[in-house]
Structures are given as C-alpha cells and as structure tokens.
Motif scaffolding. Structure first.
Motif, short mmCIF file in Angstrom:
data_model
loop_
_atom_site.label_atom_id
_atom_site.label_comp_id
_atom_site.label_asym_id
_atom_site.label_seq_id
_atom_site.Cartn_x
_atom_site.Cartn_y
_atom_site.Cartn_z
N THR A 43 35.42 6.32 -6.76
CA THR A 43 34.05 6.55 -7.21
C THR A 43 33.16 5.42 -6.71
N GLU A 44 31.86 5.66 -6.76
CA GLU A 44 30.91 4.58 -6.58
C GLU A 44 30.83 3.79 -7.89
N VAL A 45 30.13 2.67 -7.87
CA VAL A 45 29.93 1.91 -9.10
C VAL A 45 29.08 2.75 -10.06
N GLN A 46 29.57 2.93 -11.29
CA GLN A 46 28.89 3.76 -12.27
C GLN A 46 28.40 2.92 -13.44
N ARG A 79 34.02 0.81 -11.58
CA ARG A 79 34.39 1.58 -10.39
C ARG A 79 35.89 1.80 -10.40
N PRO A 115 38.95 3.47 -2.98
CA PRO A 115 37.92 3.72 -3.99
C PRO A 115 37.76 5.21 -4.25
#
Length: 283
Positions: free
Chosen positions: A84-87, A71, A82
């Motif tokens: 991005t979301e967790v990728q 992330r 933040p």
C-alpha cells in the motif's frame, strides 16, 4: 553499454537497503514515542479484514500529539514488497510514560502459506516502529480429515465449543460413553467442558477406545481439576493407541486463531502417531 545483470543487482541492493531503513529506521538519540511489540508475533488469516493491535509508548518527558500513518509490506526472503501507499489513520495523544493500546482493521491478501507482513507506523514523516503480522491461509484444519481417513471425526462437545471451527467436517457427535465404545472412527476430539457436562464413564470408554488403536485428543478446561501440576499437553499410551491430553489454552479462539488450529492438528498428529515429541535442538 552498462551490463543489464549488473543494473538489476544494483536495483535489488537499493530495494533491500531502502526496506531495511524503512523497517529498522535510524537511531534517534532521544526519547519519544515508539512502537512496542509483543514477544509473540500477531497472527491472522488472509483474504479479508483482520483486527490487529499496536502499542504506542511515550518515553519522553512531555505529552505527544501523533499524526498516525502506516504502510504495509510483504516479506519474501530478504526482500520487502510494499502493498500500500502510506495511509493516514488518526491523531492520538500519548502522555509521558504512557502506553496506549490501539486496535484497527487491516485487509490482508490471500496467501498460499504462512507469510510475514510488516505494518510500518509513522508520526507524520517520522518512523515510529514496525508491527509484524504472520498471515496464514484458511483450511489449516484439513489434515484432521486425512487423519480420520474414510471415517467421520468423533466429537464429544456437549457445549458446542468446537462446532463452528469443525463445521466443514463429517462428524459423529458422541454424547455418552456407550457412543464412544461403539463409534466407527479413527480420531476422537473431546472439547473442554464444565464438570456437569462430562458424560459418565467417559474416561474408561476413551481408554478402551484408544487401546483398540483410536487416536484421542482430550482438551481440558482451564479451570479443570488436575491430580497434579501438568504441562500444556502430554501423551498417555493406551494399548495400540494414544490419548493426548491438552490444556484449553492450546486451542483458545479456535475458529479465528491460526496458531490454535495448527496446535489442534499437531495434537491430533501426536495422538495418531504421525508425529513424535522431540527434544529441543541443542547447540
């Protein structure tokens, strides 16, 4: 009625604490896979996909099968935002006492100034560590045009090592010593080159040009023969001007390296007398 200012303060403290936990994690108390970072922070330009590297090191006695995720966060002062979301990325096996170097492309946004980003890595839900990345705006070489004033940049580059990075500048390509002495320019850049490409009499011509007040940056090839062990960069005063001699390592990867571009501008500023070498800060 709860004070609105107090509520905002509480939310800010919570975000800072959450960010600290995400970035620093909590002590695990046992060996396992962790992220290893280099002493020098990675750097790239914003506004597109850039390649970054990450090292996974297994301190444990057994092999680990990782379910890698990441992330991205952008830092601003003491806060973390933040992006991005967790990728999910991929699965990776790391043997005991093994360090695995991996590369991946990440898209960074455009920035107006140097900005620090953090790529936080996870194995499933477990945090492994953080890779910091300094992101820079494009156009870092623009100060060279200011130093050159209304005159074109004088460039000695028979092997074309600077051409891509300087493509947007008005340049006067200098090929012979006579071109140097007759050039109407305030700043001359000499690219690193092989011995057979060095124009005859170039050192004398550059000394004469510098004595008339021209700023000169002379980049030496990494394998160049030197009369003695020399630092990465040094200044030679010639009459009214200066010649700054620097190692090719100071501008390595010039087109794609923010640090190399900042280094070249700094060298040019030294040659033009706009900056001075200074002693390190003392306690």
């Amino acid at each position: 009625m709860v004070n609105t200012k107090f509520q905002r303060r509480v939310r800010w403290i919570r975000s800072v604490c959450l960010g600290w936990l995400l970035i620093n994690g909590t002590p695990s108390g046992h060996a396992g896979v962790e992220i290893r970072t280099e002493p020098v922070t990675q750097a790239c330009f914003g506004g597109g996909k850039q390649l970054i590297q990450v090292q996974f090191h297994n301190d444990g006695p057994a092999a680990s099968e990782l379910d890698l995720k990441f992330r991205m966060y952008q830092t601003s002062g003491s806060t973390l935002m933040p992006l991005t979301e967790v990728q999910s990325w991929k699965r990776l096996a790391v043997l005991p006492e093994q360090t695995v170097l991996q590369s991946l492309e990440i898209e960074f946004p455009e920035v107006r100034g140097a900005t620090r980003f953090l790529v936080v890595w996870f194995d499933g839900d477990k945090k492994l560590g953080t890779v910091p990345v300094n992101v820079y705006p494009t156009g870092l070489l623009k100060p060279l045009a200011v130093l050159a004033g209304t005159k074109p940049l004088g460039v000695i580059d028979p092997e074309g090592r600077l051409q891509s990075a300087l493509a947007g500048f008005q340049m006067d390509q200098l090929k012979e010593a006579e071109d140097v002495t007759s050039a109407e320019t305030r700043l001359i850049l000499i690219a690193p080159m092989s011995p057979e490409s060095i124009p005859a009499g170039i050192a004398s011509a550059l000394k004469k040009k510098a004595s008339d007040g021209c700023a000169v940056v002379w980049i030496q090839p990494a394998t160049g023969r030197q009369p003695e062990l020399l630092p990465d960069a040094y200044v030679v005063n010639e009459g009214a001007g200066k010649i700054v001699v620097a190692s090719a390592s100071t501008i390595a990867g010039l087109q794609d390296s923010p640090q190399a571009q900042l280094n070249l501008v700094r060298l040019a500023e030294l040659a033009a007398g706009h900056k001075q070498l200074e002693l390190p800060n003392a306690p």
